[in-house]
Design a protein around this motif. Structure first.
Motif, short mmCIF file in Angstrom:
data_model
loop_
_atom_site.label_atom_id
_atom_site.label_comp_id
_atom_site.label_asym_id
_atom_site.label_seq_id
_atom_site.Cartn_x
_atom_site.Cartn_y
_atom_site.Cartn_z
N HIS A 60 2.46 1.18 3.38
CA HIS A 60 2.70 1.50 1.96
C HIS A 60 1.43 2.00 1.30
N HIS A 61 0.31 1.37 1.61
CA HIS A 61 -0.95 1.78 0.98
C HIS A 61 -1.37 3.18 1.44
N ALA A 62 -1.10 3.51 2.69
CA ALA A 62 -1.43 4.84 3.18
C ALA A 62 -0.64 5.90 2.41
N MET A 63 0.62 5.63 2.16
CA MET A 63 1.44 6.59 1.41
C MET A 63 1.00 6.65 -0.05
N GLN A 64 0.67 5.51 -0.64
CA GLN A 64 0.17 5.52 -2.02
C GLN A 64 -1.15 6.29 -2.11
N LEU A 65 -1.98 6.11 -1.08
CA LEU A 65 -3.28 6.78 -1.07
C LEU A 65 -3.14 8.29 -1.05
N VAL A 66 -2.32 8.81 -0.14
CA VAL A 66 -2.17 10.26 -0.05
C VAL A 66 -1.48 10.80 -1.30
N SER A 67 -0.59 10.01 -1.88
CA SER A 67 0.08 10.45 -3.10
C SER A 67 -0.92 10.61 -4.24
N TRP A 68 -1.85 9.65 -4.34
CA TRP A 68 -2.88 9.74 -5.39
C TRP A 68 -3.87 10.85 -5.11
N MET A 69 -4.32 10.96 -3.87
CA MET A 69 -5.30 11.99 -3.54
C MET A 69 -4.74 13.40 -3.70
N ASN A 70 -3.44 13.54 -3.53
CA ASN A 70 -2.82 14.86 -3.68
C ASN A 70 -2.79 15.33 -5.14
N SER A 97 10.37 9.56 -1.79
CA SER A 97 11.36 10.62 -1.56
C SER A 97 10.70 11.97 -1.32
N ASN A 98 9.46 12.11 -1.76
CA ASN A 98 8.72 13.36 -1.58
C ASN A 98 7.75 13.30 -0.40
N ALA A 99 8.03 12.44 0.58
CA ALA A 99 7.13 12.26 1.71
C ALA A 99 6.87 13.57 2.45
#
Length: 336
Positions: free
Chosen positions: A173-183, A233-235
């Motif tokens: 979950h944190h990996a996905m949150q991280l890339v979402s923020w960095m994007n 949903s936007n993975a």
């Protein structure tokens, strides 16, 4: 699994503190010196205020002199001096790192609070931070910090430093949150992500998402990160090819070959080079060697070299003492 990790860490800490002799792992990719003609970056978990901090600190100071920028994890306030470990390192380096950024991850009593930090020879123009959310939806005690650096001739880079949770599925979950923020940051500015990713026991799935993106297995119910992907949903957009990271160590040294990390199994007889934890050779195999410490880059950075540092102990009154329970990772990066 979490209980096993905690127990293993305590046993490993005891051996590390009382180890009288050592046999170092032989590694390819020894740390380059100050000959990197581009940007030299490092990451290091300094093992907070564990014993012999003054001696370990002095050794860490010597290690970091070849770097222009370094991200540090497990920074605490030294209870003996009431001063921050990052500031102690910066002061002892006599102006080598004119710029710094520190942020607490959680507020605890003096000596127990822990934070993330950056030391830089280049100006820090701005900073931000992100607090990860737990699987249940509430805030966790994990963060990622960001600093916009001016590295010369008008060139800027975004540096991110983190220390991910060691909980397996929560790490997904944190990996996905991280890339979402960095994007959300401007992709025209190169990004460098460094830190202790807590990638133990060959649980590579969160890192695979960041470097390899989506494939039929990553989206299947058999992937441990399946639920984390389903929560976004936007993975497919977040992990599109243009947003994937390059892991500097395998980029330089290859994967799956002699002298490179590759894929391993629990209890593999020989820890191959490239692994950063534990920092010492562990003949008792209390915990399998792994590669939690990483430097990942994207958006216009070319990896010219990568190495490890902190593998050698120092001698303190006849006792072999390791500077940290982790090795550091360094990279020589060129802006396109």
């Amino acid at each position: 699994m979490r209980k096993l990790r905690t127990t293993s860490a305590e046993l490993k800490r005891t051996i590390l503190l009382h180890k009288g002799t050592s046999t170092l792992l032989q590694m390819r990719g020894e740390p380059y010196t100050s000959t990197c003609p581009y940007l030299s970056v490092g990451t290091y978990n300094i093992w907070n205020i564990n014993p012999m901090w003054p001696e370990r600190r002095d050794g860490i100071v010597d290690l970091l002199r070849v770097l222009e920028v370094v991200g540090l994890q497990e920074i605490r306030v030294d209870p003996d001096t009431q001063t921050n470990q990052l500031l102690q390192i910066k002061d002892l380096m006599g102006g080598h790192f004119p710029y710094h950024y520190y942020e607490k991850v959680q507020d605890e009593q003096v000596g127990s609070e822990e934070g993330l930090g950056i030391l830089s020879r280049h100006p820090i123009l701005s900073t931000m931070s992100y607090t990860f959310q737990s699987e249940s939806g509430g805030p966790s005690h994990r963060k990622c910090i960001q600093a916009l650096l001016e590295i010369g001739d008008g060139v800027q880079v975004n540096l991110f430093v983190t220390h991910l949770t060691y909980g397996d599925t929560e790490q997904c979950h944190h990996a996905m949150q991280l890339v979402s923020w960095m994007n959300t940051f401007d992709p025209a500015i190169p990004q460098i992500l460094v830190g202790d990713m807590n990638s133990y026991f060959d649980f590579e799935w969160p890192m695979d998402l960041l470097t390899d993106g989506l494939n039929p297995f990553s989206t299947s119910i058999f992937n441990p990160c399946h639920d984390a992907l389903q929560a976004h949903s936007n993975a497919a957009t977040l992990l599109a090819p243009q947003h994937l990271f390059v892991d500097v160590w395998p980029e330089v040294h290859g994967t799956g070959t002699e002298g490179a990390p590759g894929r391993r199994w629990w209890g593999a007889p020989t820890p191959p080079p490239g692994y950063t934890f534990p920092s010492f050779e562990d003949p008792h195999r209390i915990q399998d060697a792994s590669r939690p410490d990483r430097i990942l880059v994207r958006y216009g950075l070319v990896v010219r070299d990568s190495g490890l540092f902190g593998a050698s102990p120092i001698n303190v009154n006849g006792q072999q003492v390791y500077l940290s329970d982790h090795r550091g990772v360094s990279a020589c990066l060129q802006h396109k």
